[in-house]
Design a protein around this motif. Structure first.
Motif, mmCIF file in Angstrom:
data_model
loop_
_atom_site.group_PDB
_atom_site.id
_atom_site.type_symbol
_atom_site.label_atom_id
_atom_site.label_comp_id
_atom_site.label_asym_id
_atom_site.label_seq_id
_atom_site.Cartn_x
_atom_site.Cartn_y
_atom_site.Cartn_z
ATOM 1 N N PHE A 36 0.823 -1.206 0.000
ATOM 2 C CA PHE A 36 0.000 0.000 0.000
ATOM 3 C C PHE A 36 0.862 1.264 0.000
ATOM 4 O O PHE A 36 0.466 2.294 -0.555
ATOM 5 N N THR A 37 2.023 1.207 0.626
ATOM 6 C CA THR A 37 2.921 2.355 0.594
ATOM 7 C C THR A 37 3.321 2.678 -0.838
ATOM 8 O O THR A 37 3.330 3.844 -1.252
ATOM 9 N N ALA A 38 3.636 1.640 -1.616
ATOM 10 C CA ALA A 38 3.979 1.835 -3.027
ATOM 11 C C ALA A 38 2.772 2.322 -3.820
ATOM 12 O O ALA A 38 2.896 3.192 -4.697
ATOM 13 N N LEU A 39 1.581 1.790 -3.515
ATOM 14 C CA LEU A 39 0.370 2.187 -4.241
ATOM 15 C C LEU A 39 0.037 3.653 -3.981
ATOM 16 O O LEU A 39 -0.294 4.397 -4.916
ATOM 17 N N VAL A 40 0.109 4.084 -2.715
ATOM 18 C CA VAL A 40 -0.185 5.483 -2.379
ATOM 19 C C VAL A 40 0.829 6.414 -3.042
ATOM 20 O O VAL A 40 0.472 7.484 -3.557
ATOM 21 N N THR A 96 5.986 -2.819 -13.395
ATOM 22 C CA THR A 96 5.207 -4.030 -13.660
ATOM 23 C C THR A 96 5.272 -5.013 -12.502
ATOM 24 O O THR A 96 4.262 -5.610 -12.111
ATOM 25 N N ARG A 97 6.477 -5.189 -11.935
ATOM 26 C CA ARG A 97 6.641 -6.170 -10.863
ATOM 27 C C ARG A 97 5.781 -5.815 -9.643
ATOM 28 O O ARG A 97 5.101 -6.669 -9.079
ATOM 29 N N LEU A 155 0.906 -6.218 -6.224
ATOM 30 C CA LEU A 155 -0.323 -5.660 -5.660
ATOM 31 C C LEU A 155 -1.529 -6.524 -5.993
ATOM 32 O O LEU A 155 -2.375 -6.792 -5.136
ATOM 33 N N PHE A 156 -1.596 -6.987 -7.233
ATOM 34 C CA PHE A 156 -2.720 -7.842 -7.635
ATOM 35 C C PHE A 156 -2.714 -9.136 -6.821
ATOM 36 O O PHE A 156 -3.761 -9.569 -6.315
ATOM 37 N N ALA A 157 -1.532 -9.746 -6.673
ATOM 38 C CA ALA A 157 -1.426 -10.985 -5.896
ATOM 39 C C ALA A 157 -1.807 -10.742 -4.437
ATOM 40 O O ALA A 157 -2.470 -11.572 -3.800
ATOM 41 N N GLY A 158 -1.398 -9.589 -3.901
ATOM 42 C CA GLY A 158 -1.746 -9.266 -2.520
ATOM 43 C C GLY A 158 -3.242 -9.111 -2.329
ATOM 44 O O GLY A 158 -3.810 -9.611 -1.345
ATOM 45 N N PHE A 159 -3.898 -8.447 -3.266
ATOM 46 C CA PHE A 159 -5.348 -8.279 -3.167
ATOM 47 C C PHE A 159 -6.079 -9.613 -3.306
ATOM 48 O O PHE A 159 -7.098 -9.844 -2.645
ATOM 49 N N GLN A 193 9.606 -6.393 -3.127
ATOM 50 C CA GLN A 193 10.861 -5.952 -2.537
ATOM 51 C C GLN A 193 12.089 -6.413 -3.320
ATOM 52 O O GLN A 193 13.207 -5.989 -3.024
ATOM 53 N N ARG A 194 11.888 -7.289 -4.293
ATOM 54 C CA ARG A 194 13.039 -7.776 -5.080
ATOM 55 C C ARG A 194 13.676 -6.657 -5.882
ATOM 56 O O ARG A 194 12.992 -5.813 -6.451
#
Length: 298
Positions: A118-122, A133-134, A139-143, A294-295
């Protein structure tokens, strides 16, 4: 709990080979235990009184760091610190405590891991940072993991509301982390944590008083609340920033992967809470998405 936002760090140095893994493991164990302590204490205190104790005790532990840097925290900063304290501490702590009344400790810990994404999304939505893309895939996998988690049941009861509360708290951590990074740059990180906890405690105090339980609170819940504030908030924050100063923020944030594992383990060992198939599948999606995000690019 979520790893706090980083304000200022010093250059990492090379530690003894065993010290860093030991401290990372210790911090993961402490933050993992925080969800167990909430599970124990929330049912007797209620969310708001428990959050007030957590905030006040955590701020008390960190107060010496703020006192040393008090000249940097003039009245002009107070409204900003109060807003960040509400977004990054008071409301998320309340949501996790509320969820702890309704679902196993592992639910809160698993959703808490979404804070990194979410930090990256915000940052992408509101500050124009490139997400890549990564991270979009992560994010999609997390949701997907959150949807799986929300669909599950524990002891026959739906845990969807608790999963939604934990996910909302993680999103608020994402907002708060970006605000800290952009609005409080150059201030000592631990002192910032102390000041935001103080303002969060002041904001929560009237609500905690209004909802303070009328029945006696068992000693075990008092002990859990004390450990939540002193150990899992105050001491853990200080330990986290000590790690940042030594090894850098990116490496220190790997503790995020350990927190749900410890949370589920503590709850299983000490509270007898099982690890359900839904939690296992959702945890795999969410932790995998965090690891992917994080990779480093090749």
């Amino acid at each position: 709990m979520s790893t706090p936002a980083v304000v200022r760090t010093t250059s990492p140095s090379i530690p003894l080979s065993w010290v860093t893994p030991l401290e990372l493991g210790l911090l993961g164990a402490i933050w993992g235990a925080s969800f167990m302590f909430m599970r124990v204490a929330a049912k007797d205190f209620g969310p708001l009184p428990l959050v007030e104790l957590r905030l006040a005790l955590g701020a008390l532990v960190l107060m010496p760091f703020l006192w040393r840097s008090r000249s940097s925290f003039g009245p002009k900063l107070w409204p900003r610190l109060a807003l960040i304290g509400a977004i990054n501490s008071a409301v998320p702590f309340f949501l996790f405590a509320w969820a702890a009344q309704r679902a196993p400790a592992g639910i809160g810990a698993i959703t808490n891991s979404m804070a990194v994404l979410f930090t990256a999304l915000v940052a992408f939505l509101f500050y124009g940072e490139r997400i890549g893309t990564r991270r979009a895939v992560a994010l999609f996998a997390g949701f997907v993991g959150v949807v799986v988690l929300a669909s599950g049941k524990a002891a026959g009861a739906s845990i969807g509301q608790a999963a939604a509360a934990g996910t909302t708290a993680a999103f608020l951590y994402g907002i708060g982390g970006n605000m800290v990074r952009r609005q409080l740059t150059g201030l000592p990180a631990v002192a910032v944590a102390a000041s935001t906890l103080i303002f969060a405690a002041l904001l929560t105090l009237p609500f905690a008083i209004a909802t303070w339980p009328s029945t006696p609170i068992p000693a075990m819940s008092w002990l859990a609340a004390g450990a939540l504030g002193i150990l899992c908030t105050g001491i853990a924050y200080a330990l986290f920033y000590r790690l940042i100063q030594r090894i850098g923020a990116a490496q220190a944030s790997t503790v995020t992967y350990m927190v749900p594992l410890f949370a589920v383990t503590w709850a299983w060992l000490l509270l007898g809470e099982p690890l359900t198939p839904t939690m296992l599948i959702a945890g795999t999606f969410i932790l995998g998405s965090v690891a992917l995000s994080q990779r480093k690019s090749a």
